[in-house]
Write an enzyme that holds these catalytic residues in place. Structure first.
Site, mmCIF file in Angstrom:
data_model
loop_
_atom_site.group_PDB
_atom_site.id
_atom_site.type_symbol
_atom_site.label_atom_id
_atom_site.label_comp_id
_atom_site.label_asym_id
_atom_site.label_seq_id
_atom_site.Cartn_x
_atom_site.Cartn_y
_atom_site.Cartn_z
ATOM 1 N N HIS A 1 -31.100 58.531 23.063
ATOM 2 C CA HIS A 1 -30.688 57.917 24.327
ATOM 3 C C HIS A 1 -31.863 57.446 25.174
ATOM 4 C CE1 HIS A 1 -26.576 59.007 23.597
ATOM 5 N NE2 HIS A 1 -26.849 60.292 23.535
ATOM 6 N N GLU B 1 -22.040 69.575 18.813
ATOM 7 C CA GLU B 1 -21.596 68.948 20.054
ATOM 8 C C GLU B 1 -20.182 68.375 19.949
ATOM 9 O OE1 GLU B 1 -24.337 65.819 21.042
ATOM 10 O OE2 GLU B 1 -24.671 65.284 18.950
ATOM 11 N N ASP C 1 -20.981 66.978 25.594
ATOM 12 C CA ASP C 1 -20.260 66.337 24.501
ATOM 13 C C ASP C 1 -19.204 67.276 23.923
ATOM 14 O OD1 ASP C 1 -21.278 63.683 24.258
ATOM 15 O OD2 ASP C 1 -23.148 64.499 23.505
#
Length: 257
Positions: A46, A152, A178
């Protein structure tokens, strides 16, 4: 290849703490490396950096007390291979939900005969420039490089025993946001059902001698340590920078407006 001091701490069952590097900044990498954290997780999933920049960050962090780790963008051989070629001391692999995905992740991280990682003259071996270190890295990498799988999704929790039965996984890292979202409880990281899934991961880690890790925050560190997590990752350089200056601006405005 230099000794992976973070792996030594983990093998000794010590608790360790690190922070995220999200921005494309070698300066931030150097600053964070001198804060006393055990490791820095460079986020190539990310974060804003490409692998060239990530490799330079790895080199900068290796000159500090911190251990450089890298989160790759997916459980793909090419991403993991190139990620490890930066010289990172370990990789974090997102969304590992099944035993087969765990086997793939480990295989991509390890040189033959353990795995299928390809040998090449990347930054990890000084681009082939130093012959002794070149051979030394290949000889030791399978033992020294940390394999971190992300738990996750609720499917990963359901399959946690099968996932952690795969040899050579060092850390099972829970992503609370998540995970809670996959359970239909977005952001409710302290919901009892989410906490139960945390505990399931910790219990499985104890059974298979894997270190449990989690994304933490200021008011969550004590809770997560008491639960049994030993690899804690909290804070992001961009947010830390923003919040620090924002606090100063707020204080200034309090005296001038």
């Amino acid at each position: 290849m230099r000794k992976n001091t973070l792996k030594e701490k983990i093998d000794q069952k010590q608790k360790v703490f690190g922070t995220w590097l999200m921005t494309n900044s070698q300066d931030n990498a150097e600053i964070l490396g001198h804060t006393g954290v055990d490791f820095i997780m460079i986020d190539a999933e990310h974060g804003s950096m490409d692998l060239e920049s990530a490799g330079r960050m790895v080199s900068v962090i290796r000159g500090t007390q911190a251990t450089p780790l890298l989160r790759v963008a997916g459980n793909e051989k090419s991403l993991i291979k190139k990620g490890l070629d930066t010289g990172a001391s370990g990789v974090m692999i997102p969304m590992v939900n099944t035993e087969e995905e765990a086997k793939d992740a480990v295989s991509y991280c390890k040189y033959p005969p353990v795995g299928v990682r390809g040998m090449g003259a990347g930054r990890a071996v000084l681009f082939g420039a130093a012959a002794e270190e070149y051979e030394d890295y290949y000889a030791q990498a399978n033992e020294e490089v940390l394999v971190i799988v992300q738990i996750e999704h609720y499917e990963a929790v359901e399959n946690i025993a099968e996932i952690l039965s795969v040899p050579n996984i060092d850390i099972a890292f829970v992503g609370p946001y998540d995970l809670s979202t996959s359970m239909g409880l977005p952001g409710q990281v302290n919901h009892p059902d989410v906490i139960k899934n945390f505990q399931k991961v910790i219990t499985a880690c104890e059974k298979f001698n894997v270190t449990p890790g989690i994304m933490t925050w200021t008011d969550g560190i004590e809770q997560h340590l008491e639960m049994g997590f030993k690899f804690l990752l909290g804070g992001m350089d961009g947010a830390i920078l923003y919040n620090g200056v924002k606090q100063l601006v707020t204080e200034f405005n309090g005296f001038t407006k």
